[in-house]
Design a protein around this motif. Structure first.
Motif, PDB file in Angstrom:
ATOM      1  N   SER A 183       0.827  -1.220   0.000  1.00  0.00           N
ATOM      2  CA  SER A 183       0.000   0.000   0.000  1.00  0.00           C
ATOM      3  C   SER A 183       0.863   1.274   0.000  1.00  0.00           C
ATOM      4  O   SER A 183       1.789   1.402   0.793  1.00  0.00           O
ATOM      5  CB  SER A 183      -0.904   0.002   1.229  1.00  0.00           C
ATOM      6  N   GLU A 215      -0.172   4.057   1.077  1.00  0.00           N
ATOM      7  CA  GLU A 215      -0.960   4.987   1.884  1.00  0.00           C
ATOM      8  C   GLU A 215      -0.118   6.025   2.634  1.00  0.00           C
ATOM      9  O   GLU A 215      -0.452   7.212   2.657  1.00  0.00           O
ATOM     10  CB  GLU A 215      -1.818   4.192   2.862  1.00  0.00           C
ATOM     11  N   ALA A 253       0.939   8.553   0.254  1.00  0.00           N
ATOM     12  CA  ALA A 253      -0.197   9.291  -0.313  1.00  0.00           C
ATOM     13  C   ALA A 253      -0.697  10.357   0.655  1.00  0.00           C
ATOM     14  O   ALA A 253      -1.085  11.454   0.253  1.00  0.00           O
ATOM     15  CB  ALA A 253      -1.305   8.327  -0.683  1.00  0.00           C
ATOM     16  N   CYS A 293      -7.042  10.717  -0.904  1.00  0.00           N
ATOM     17  CA  CYS A 293      -6.009   9.946  -1.589  1.00  0.00           C
ATOM     18  C   CYS A 293      -6.411   8.480  -1.741  1.00  0.00           C
ATOM     19  O   CYS A 293      -5.627   7.644  -2.163  1.00  0.00           O
ATOM     20  CB  CYS A 293      -4.666  10.069  -0.867  1.00  0.00           C
ATOM     21  N   ARG A 294      -7.672   8.176  -1.367  1.00  0.00           N
ATOM     22  CA  ARG A 294      -8.089   6.767  -1.397  1.00  0.00           C
ATOM     23  C   ARG A 294      -8.053   6.159  -2.788  1.00  0.00           C
ATOM     24  O   ARG A 294      -7.687   5.015  -2.966  1.00  0.00           O
ATOM     25  CB  ARG A 294      -9.497   6.599  -0.810  1.00  0.00           C
ATOM     26  N   CYS A 324      -4.597   5.145  -3.773  1.00  0.00           N
ATOM     27  CA  CYS A 324      -4.169   3.939  -3.045  1.00  0.00           C
ATOM     28  C   CYS A 324      -4.905   2.704  -3.542  1.00  0.00           C
ATOM     29  O   CYS A 324      -4.287   1.659  -3.775  1.00  0.00           O
ATOM     30  CB  CYS A 324      -4.413   4.108  -1.546  1.00  0.00           C
ATOM     31  N   SER A 325      -6.226   2.815  -3.706  1.00  0.00           N
ATOM     32  CA  SER A 325      -6.957   1.590  -4.065  1.00  0.00           C
ATOM     33  C   SER A 325      -6.596   1.127  -5.472  1.00  0.00           C
ATOM     34  O   SER A 325      -6.495  -0.080  -5.712  1.00  0.00           O
ATOM     35  CB  SER A 325      -8.465   1.736  -3.870  1.00  0.00           C
ATOM     36  N   GLU A 363      -3.205  -0.576  -5.149  1.00  0.00           N
ATOM     37  CA  GLU A 363      -3.309  -1.858  -4.433  1.00  0.00           C
ATOM     38  C   GLU A 363      -3.954  -2.922  -5.323  1.00  0.00           C
ATOM     39  O   GLU A 363      -3.486  -4.061  -5.392  1.00  0.00           O
ATOM     40  CB  GLU A 363      -4.110  -1.680  -3.138  1.00  0.00           C
TER      41      GLU A 363
END
Ligand code: AKG
Ligand code: FE2
Length: 359
Positions: A145, A147, A150, A159-160, A163-164, A167
Motif C-alpha cells: 500500500s 498509503e 499518499a 487519496c483513497r 491507493c486503491s 493496491e
C-alpha cells in the motif's frame, strides 16, 4: 581462488553520481541542459521488419503458448502478452493515477523523495548513479500500500482512489506473475510444483515485488536525451505497461535496439537476471532502455517480481548437465541487489561459479 565475499567488500561501490536522486523540474527548462545531453542513440535499421525482428506478441489462450514463450525467452528475453486477464480499464486507471502523481508540483513530490538506501519513494531510478549524465525521467516506487506516501502527497484531499488503484493493480500483477512464472518454468521443462516457493497451491507464494511508476515528460531534444539508460532488471520477471512507444530491447548479436510496439491492452514481460540464473543461462535477461519523444508525455508502470525473501536462487538442477555445468552460485534477491548496487552491469560475473571460493 579468491573469496567472493572479500572481493565484494574490497571493491566497494564506485558510483559516478552517488547522490543523484532528485530529478530535474522538467517544466522549468525550455531546452535540453548539458547535464541531460547524451550522445545520440542508435536504433535498429528500419529495414529490419517482419516477425523475427520484433518482440513476439503471445496470446496466453494460444494452445502453443508454452513453446512460443520458450522461443521468445531464448531469443529476446522479452515478449508481450494478450488475454492476460487484466482488464483494459484497470490499465488505464493505473496510467491516469500515475499521471495524477507526476503532475503534482515538484515540492510536493519531494515530500516523499527516496533516501539513497531505499528502493521506495520518489526520485531518479537507482541506476542513475552509474551514469555521468542524467536521464529524462522521474519515478515513484512502492511495495504494497502507498498509503503512507499518499497522505503526505495529498494531506487535504482524498487519496483513497490513488491507493486503491495501486493496491488493486499489485494484486492483479501478483496473480499474473504467478501464472507467467508457471508458464516460463514449464517452457524450460520444469514442473513448477517441484519448486516449493513457486507453487501458489502451497500457500507459500510470498513473492517479493516492487511497483514502479515511470514518467518521461515531453522532451525538447529527444535524440540527444535518454529516458532510461540500458540495463537488465534484477527481478525474476517484470511486467510492464507502456502508455505509448518508447521501450526498446537489444538484440546485441544481430539487429541492435528494437522498439517494442504498443499493442492495445497488451502487457510486456521482461525476464530479469534471476530468471537467467535459474535457467542456467538458457534464457536471456532482456537488455532494454527507454527513449523519449517531443510530443507525448510517456508513462510506464513496471511490476518487478522476485522470489520470497529467504529463497536463494541458483541454476535449477534440471538445467544442469555435462554440456552445461552450473553457471551461477545461489543468491537471494537482496544479496543480488547489493551486488548490483556495487557493480551494476558486472553483477552476474560476480556470482559466476568460477568466482566461488572452493573452500
Ligand atoms: O519505461 C519503460 O519502458 C522501461 C521501464 C524499465 O525498464 C524499468 O522501470 O526498469
Ligand atoms: Fe527495466
Amino acid at each position: 581462488m579468491k573469496s567472493l565475499n572479500s572481493e565484494i567488500s574490497l571493491k566497494i561501490a564506485n558510483p559516478i553520481n552517488p547522490t543523484n536522486i532528485v530529478p530535474l523540474d522538467f517544466n522549468s527548462v525550455p531546452t535540453l541542459p548539458d547535464s541531460h545531453t547524451w550522445t545520440p542513440c542508435t536504433s535498429a535499421d528500419p529495414s529490419f521488419t517482419g516477425d523475427d525482428h520484433s518482440v513476439p506478441v503471445i496470446d496466453l489462450f494460444d494452445p502453443n503458448a508454452v513453446s512460443l514463450i520458450r522461443q521468445a525467452c531464448e531469443r529476446w528475453g522479452a515478449f508481450q502478452v494478450t488475454n492476460h486477464g487484466v482488464p483494459y480499464d484497470h490499465l488505464k486507471e493505473v496510467e491516469s493515477q500515475s499521471r495524477r502523481f507526476f503532475a503534482l508540483p515538484a515540492e510536493r513530490k519531494l515530500r516523499v523523495v527516496r533516501s539513497a538506501e531505499s528502493v521506495t519513494g520518489y526520485g531518479l531510478v537507482p541506476i542513475s548513479k552509474f551514469f555521468p549524465k542524467m536521464m529524462w525521467s522521474e519515478g515513484f516506487s512502492m511495495t504494497g500500500s502507498p498509503e503512507e506516501y499518499a497522505r503526505q502527497l495529498w494531506p487535504h484531499e482524498d487519496c483513497r482512489q490513488f491507493c486503491s488503484v495501486m493496491e488493486m493493480y499489485q494484486k492483479e500483477m501478483k496473480g499474473l506473475s504467478e501464472k507467467l512464472l508457471e508458464l516460463i518454468l514449464r517452457s524450460l521443462g520444469v514442473n513448477y510444483e517441484d519448486i516449493k516457493w513457486a507453487n501458489p497451491k502451497n500457500g507459500l507464494s510470498s513473492y517479493q515485488a516492487l511497483l514502479q511508476l515511470n514518467s518521461y515528460p515531453v522532451c525538447p531534444d529527444p535524440t540527444r536525451a535518454m529516458g532510461l539508460a540500458p540495463h537488465t532488471d534484477s527481478s525474476l520477471l517484470t511486467v510492464l505497461y507502456q502508455s505509448c512507444m518508447g521501450l526498446q530491447v537489444q538484440r546485441k548479436e544481430d539487429i541492435g535496439w528494437v522498439p517494442v510496439h504498443t499493442v492495445d491492452g497488451a502487457l510486456i514481460v521482461n525476464l530479469g537476471d534471476l530468471m537467467h540464473i535459474m535457467s542456467n543461462g538458457r534464457f536471456k535477461s532482456a537488455m532494454h532502455r527507454a527513449v523519449v519523444n517531443k510530443t507525448h508525455h510517456r508513462v510506464s508502470v513496471a511490476y518487478f517480481c522476485g522470489p520470497p525473501k529467504e529463497e536463494k536462487i541458483s541454476s535449477l538442477i534440471q538445467m544442469i548437465d555435462d554440456d552445461r555445468p552450473r553457471m551461477y552460485r545461489g543468491v537471494t534477491w537482496k544479496e543480488y541487489l547489493e551486488i548490483r548496487a556495487a557493480h551494476f552491469d558486472k553483477a552476474l560475473e560476480f556470482i559466476k561459479n568460477n568466482n566461488i571460493d572452493d573452500a
